[in-house]
Design an enzyme around this catalytic site. Structure first.
Site, PDB file in Angstrom:
ATOM      1  N   ASN A 201      -5.790   6.727   9.775  1.00 44.01           N
ATOM      2  CA  ASN A 201      -6.881   6.497  10.722  1.00 44.01           C
ATOM      3  C   ASN A 201      -7.046   5.030  11.095  1.00 44.01           C
ATOM      4  O   ASN A 201      -7.879   4.696  11.924  1.00 44.01           O
ATOM      5  CB  ASN A 201      -8.200   7.031  10.154  1.00 44.01           C
ATOM      6  CG  ASN A 201      -8.173   8.531   9.997  1.00 44.01           C
ATOM      7  OD1 ASN A 201      -7.629   9.240  10.834  1.00 44.01           O
ATOM      8  ND2 ASN A 201      -8.733   9.023   8.910  1.00 44.01           N
ATOM      9  N   CYS A 202      -6.272   4.143  10.475  1.00 43.57           N
ATOM     10  CA  CYS A 202      -6.377   2.698  10.698  1.00 43.57           C
ATOM     11  C   CYS A 202      -5.273   2.238  11.645  1.00 43.57           C
ATOM     12  O   CYS A 202      -4.088   2.442  11.364  1.00 43.57           O
ATOM     13  CB  CYS A 202      -6.263   1.966   9.357  1.00 43.57           C
ATOM     14  SG  CYS A 202      -6.131   0.178   9.510  1.00 43.57           S
ATOM     15  N   GLY A 203      -5.659   1.610  12.751  1.00 41.60           N
ATOM     16  CA  GLY A 203      -4.684   1.129  13.720  1.00 41.60           C
ATOM     17  C   GLY A 203      -3.716   0.118  13.140  1.00 41.60           C
ATOM     18  O   GLY A 203      -2.516   0.172  13.409  1.00 41.60           O
TER      19      GLY A 203
ATOM     20  N   ARG B 209      -1.237   1.950  10.994  1.00 36.67           N
ATOM     21  CA  ARG B 209      -0.265   2.687  11.818  1.00 36.67           C
ATOM     22  C   ARG B 209       0.765   1.739  12.432  1.00 36.67           C
ATOM     23  O   ARG B 209       1.958   2.041  12.471  1.00 36.67           O
ATOM     24  CB  ARG B 209      -0.971   3.476  12.923  1.00 36.67           C
ATOM     25  CG  ARG B 209      -1.741   4.682  12.430  1.00 36.67           C
ATOM     26  CD  ARG B 209      -2.175   5.595  13.567  1.00 36.67           C
ATOM     27  NE  ARG B 209      -2.893   4.911  14.626  1.00 36.67           N
ATOM     28  CZ  ARG B 209      -4.212   4.738  14.679  1.00 36.67           C
ATOM     29  NH1 ARG B 209      -4.981   5.211  13.704  1.00 36.67           N
ATOM     30  NH2 ARG B 209      -4.775   4.125  15.696  1.00 36.67           N
TER      31      ARG B 209
END
Length: 114
Positions: free
Chosen positions: A10-12, A15
């Site tokens: 969920n963390c940019g 990712r």
């Protein structure tokens, strides 16, 4: 080269770091979703030592109650135990390779250990 990433999908930033690892020729990437499978306090201690940072520097402050709990000023053992018990307190992503460990914020820091 083996690379392990403690990842939050969920963390940019996490990712983007994972994408860099996956695009690196010859990298064998192990993805650990640390919110589902948290590292032990001992493993976290080793990661931070190898990264050259303190456990307090690895605390996730945004979106947590770390400051209210006094964790930024607590001793290493207290911080590591809190992180192992509540992995939301771990700042991400952490990446470990044969060349070292980095807290990859920003994600470009991963290039230091590739």
């Amino acid at each position: 080269m083996k690379a392990t990433i403690w990842h939050n999908p969920n963390c940019g930033t996490s990712r983007k770091t994972l994408a860099i690892l996956q695009e690196t020729p010859g990298a064998e990437v192990e993805v650990i979703e640390y919110l589902k499978k948290p590292p032990s306090a001992e493993k976290l201690g080793q990661l931070y030592r190898d990264a050259g940072i303190s456990p307090q520097q690895g605390l996730r402050m945004r979106g947590t109650d770390a400051a209210e709990r006094g964790l930024p000023d607590a001793d290493d053992g207290t911080v590591l135990a809190a992180m192992a018990a509540e992995p939301v307190l771990i700042e991400r992503p952490l990446v470990e390779t044969d060349k070292g460990v980095r807290l990859c914020r920003p994600q470009e820091k991963v290039h230091e250990i590739l």
